[in-house]
Design a protein around this motif. Structure first.
Motif, PDB file in Angstrom:
ATOM      1  N   GLU A   1       0.847  -1.214  -0.119  1.00  0.00           N
ATOM      2  CA  GLU A   1      -0.019  -0.137   0.124  1.00  0.00           C
ATOM      3  C   GLU A   1       0.887   1.294   0.034  1.00  0.00           C
ATOM      4  O   GLU A   1       0.552   2.216  -0.678  1.00  0.00           O
ATOM      5  CB  GLU A   1      -1.113  -0.004   1.232  1.00  0.00           C
ATOM      6  CG  GLU A   1      -2.072  -1.046   1.219  1.00  0.00           C
ATOM      7  CD  GLU A   1      -2.976  -1.144   2.202  1.00  0.00           C
ATOM      8  OE1 GLU A   1      -2.275  -0.494   3.199  1.00  0.00           O
ATOM      9  OE2 GLU A   1      -3.693  -1.871   2.297  1.00  0.00           O
TER      10      GLU A   1
ATOM     11  N   GLY B   1       2.474   1.557  -3.252  1.00  0.00           N
ATOM     12  CA  GLY B   1       1.259   1.968  -4.465  1.00  0.00           C
ATOM     13  C   GLY B   1       1.001   3.274  -4.258  1.00  0.00           C
ATOM     14  O   GLY B   1       1.054   3.995  -5.448  1.00  0.00           O
TER      15      GLY B   1
ATOM     16  N   ASP C   1      -2.575   2.227 -14.507  1.00  0.00           N
ATOM     17  CA  ASP C   1      -3.959   1.495 -14.116  1.00  0.00           C
ATOM     18  C   ASP C   1      -3.984   0.163 -14.057  1.00  0.00           C
ATOM     19  O   ASP C   1      -4.318  -0.565 -13.149  1.00  0.00           O
ATOM     20  CB  ASP C   1      -5.122   2.315 -14.660  1.00  0.00           C
ATOM     21  CG  ASP C   1      -5.232   3.932 -14.775  1.00  0.00           C
ATOM     22  OD1 ASP C   1      -4.514   4.463 -13.795  1.00  0.00           O
ATOM     23  OD2 ASP C   1      -5.836   4.569 -15.574  1.00  0.00           O
ATOM     24  N   THR C   2      -3.665  -0.576 -14.955  1.00  0.00           N
ATOM     25  CA  THR C   2      -3.564  -2.044 -15.265  1.00  0.00           C
ATOM     26  C   THR C   2      -2.597  -2.417 -14.205  1.00  0.00           C
ATOM     27  O   THR C   2      -3.030  -3.594 -13.617  1.00  0.00           O
ATOM     28  CB  THR C   2      -3.180  -2.261 -16.697  1.00  0.00           C
ATOM     29  OG1 THR C   2      -3.946  -1.700 -17.588  1.00  0.00           O
ATOM     30  CG2 THR C   2      -3.515  -3.904 -16.798  1.00  0.00           C
ATOM     31  N   LYS C   3      -1.428  -1.934 -14.324  1.00  0.00           N
ATOM     32  CA  LYS C   3      -0.435  -2.696 -13.176  1.00  0.00           C
ATOM     33  C   LYS C   3      -0.825  -2.398 -11.627  1.00  0.00           C
ATOM     34  O   LYS C   3      -0.686  -3.288 -11.087  1.00  0.00           O
ATOM     35  CB  LYS C   3       0.942  -1.865 -13.505  1.00  0.00           C
ATOM     36  CG  LYS C   3       1.577  -2.137 -14.839  1.00  0.00           C
ATOM     37  CD  LYS C   3       1.653  -3.496 -15.138  1.00  0.00           C
ATOM     38  CE  LYS C   3       2.277  -3.609 -16.677  1.00  0.00           C
ATOM     39  NZ  LYS C   3       2.396  -4.970 -16.745  1.00  0.00           N
ATOM     40  N   LYS C   4      -1.442  -1.203 -11.621  1.00  0.00           N
ATOM     41  CA  LYS C   4      -2.010  -1.080 -10.247  1.00  0.00           C
ATOM     42  C   LYS C   4      -3.055  -1.817  -9.671  1.00  0.00           C
ATOM     43  O   LYS C   4      -3.141  -2.423  -8.563  1.00  0.00           O
ATOM     44  CB  LYS C   4      -2.654   0.306  -9.736  1.00  0.00           C
ATOM     45  CG  LYS C   4      -3.091   0.663  -8.740  1.00  0.00           C
ATOM     46  CD  LYS C   4      -3.351   2.124  -8.340  1.00  0.00           C
ATOM     47  CE  LYS C   4      -4.037   2.357  -6.990  1.00  0.00           C
ATOM     48  NZ  LYS C   4      -3.777   1.758  -5.687  1.00  0.00           N
ATOM     49  N   ALA C   5      -4.032  -2.373 -10.541  1.00  0.00           N
ATOM     50  CA  ALA C   5      -5.173  -3.292 -10.330  1.00  0.00           C
ATOM     51  C   ALA C   5      -4.354  -4.658 -10.168  1.00  0.00           C
ATOM     52  O   ALA C   5      -4.940  -5.589  -9.254  1.00  0.00           O
ATOM     53  CB  ALA C   5      -6.095  -3.350 -11.661  1.00  0.00           C
ATOM     54  N   ALA C   6      -3.568  -5.036 -10.951  1.00  0.00           N
ATOM     55  CA  ALA C   6      -2.615  -6.238 -10.746  1.00  0.00           C
ATOM     56  C   ALA C   6      -1.970  -6.273  -9.171  1.00  0.00           C
ATOM     57  O   ALA C   6      -2.074  -7.262  -8.748  1.00  0.00           O
ATOM     58  CB  ALA C   6      -1.484  -6.530 -11.866  1.00  0.00           C
TER      59      ALA C   6
ATOM     60  N   ASP D   1      -3.172  -4.854  -6.583  1.00  0.00           N
ATOM     61  CA  ASP D   1      -4.053  -4.979  -5.656  1.00  0.00           C
ATOM     62  C   ASP D   1      -4.678  -6.574  -5.653  1.00  0.00           C
ATOM     63  O   ASP D   1      -4.824  -6.900  -4.620  1.00  0.00           O
ATOM     64  CB  ASP D   1      -5.249  -3.942  -6.001  1.00  0.00           C
ATOM     65  CG  ASP D   1      -4.848  -2.651  -5.927  1.00  0.00           C
ATOM     66  OD1 ASP D   1      -4.122  -2.379  -5.088  1.00  0.00           O
ATOM     67  OD2 ASP D   1      -5.707  -1.761  -6.619  1.00  0.00           O
ATOM     68  N   ALA D   2      -4.724  -7.111  -6.975  1.00  0.00           N
ATOM     69  CA  ALA D   2      -5.143  -8.486  -6.884  1.00  0.00           C
ATOM     70  C   ALA D   2      -4.175  -9.418  -6.449  1.00  0.00           C
ATOM     71  O   ALA D   2      -4.591 -10.307  -5.413  1.00  0.00           O
ATOM     72  CB  ALA D   2      -5.580  -8.948  -8.325  1.00  0.00           C
TER      73      ALA D   2
ATOM     74  N   TYR E   1       4.582  -2.165 -11.817  1.00  0.00           N
ATOM     75  CA  TYR E   1       3.981  -1.044 -11.493  1.00  0.00           C
ATOM     76  C   TYR E   1       4.951  -0.003 -11.414  1.00  0.00           C
ATOM     77  O   TYR E   1       4.692   1.138 -12.070  1.00  0.00           O
ATOM     78  CB  TYR E   1       3.203  -1.182 -10.234  1.00  0.00           C
ATOM     79  CG  TYR E   1       2.259  -0.027  -9.751  1.00  0.00           C
ATOM     80  CD1 TYR E   1       1.741   0.778 -10.725  1.00  0.00           C
ATOM     81  CD2 TYR E   1       2.264   0.449  -8.529  1.00  0.00           C
ATOM     82  CE1 TYR E   1       0.823   1.878 -10.495  1.00  0.00           C
ATOM     83  CE2 TYR E   1       1.501   1.453  -8.094  1.00  0.00           C
ATOM     84  CZ  TYR E   1       0.725   2.372  -9.071  1.00  0.00           C
ATOM     85  OH  TYR E   1       0.020   3.358  -8.751  1.00  0.00           O
TER      86      TYR E   1
END
Length: 192
Positions: free
Chosen positions: A76, A79, A115-120, A122-123, A164
């Motif tokens: 976190e 990020g 945005d895609t890497k941030k979602a990855a 988080d997952a 990211y």
């Protein structure tokens, strides 16, 4: 000769236990302070070993849960740090470069990649936390696979954070390269 006598005494004691087991049980029931039998000692040792295994397993499970919490906090923090840098670069691009007529050809793709890497990330963090919760100490073979799966999930989080960071760095490099093409406006000089 001593060996033969010792062996004979041992055989007689085993034979007497096998032939007269009710006497041994009666002596135990009488409440006298008789020595525990070998079977009782073996059971006691086995129980103590089992208690130690459970304690070690519980300690290991607590350690993994703590590591998971630390991993979540670190992910976190990283990020948020990456997001702040990306926002500053986006603001600089929209506030300074675009009005100056300078654009980055693949700006939208770079922002989408962030945005895609941030979602990855988080997952991956959610997956690692899910694996850290369900440790079962009753089956040691299953525990070993659970620890291995958790370790792989942690490595996946670390890899996602690296990707990211790379996507943010790619945006910074693209904007900085475009900013290098802008000619600085002449600064006003003070006239006397």
């Amino acid at each position: 000769m001593n060996y033969v006598i010792k062996k004979a005494i041992l055989l007689l004691s085993i034979a007497s236990f096998l032939l007269f087991p009710t006497i041994a049980v009666a002596e135990e029931d009488s409440g006298s302070s008789a020595k525990p039998s070998r079977f009782e000692i073996k059971n006691l040792i086995r129980d103590r070993k089992e208690e130690k295994r459970e304690k070690v397993c519980d300690t290991r499970a607590e350690t993994v849960v703590k590591r998971s919490e630390q991993l979540t906090k670190r992910a976190e923090m990283m990020g948020e740090n990456f997001a702040k840098k990306a926002e500053k670069v986006k603001d600089y691009y929209t506030d300074k470069l675009v009005p100056a007529g300078v654009t980055v050809a693949n700006y939208d793709a770079l922002v989408a990649a962030i945005d895609t890497k941030k979602a990855a990330v988080d997952a991956a963090v959610a997956e690692a936390n899910a694996k850290a919760v369900g440790f079962d100490c009753s089956d040691t073979a299953a525990l070993k696979t659970q620890v291995t799966e958790y370790r792989k999930a942690m490595q996946k989080v670390i890899g996602a954070l690296k990707e990211y960071k790379t996507s943010v760095k790619n945006l910074i490099v693209a904007v900085r390269t475009a900013a290098g093409k802008v000619k600085p406006s002449p600064s006003p000089t003070a006239t006397p």
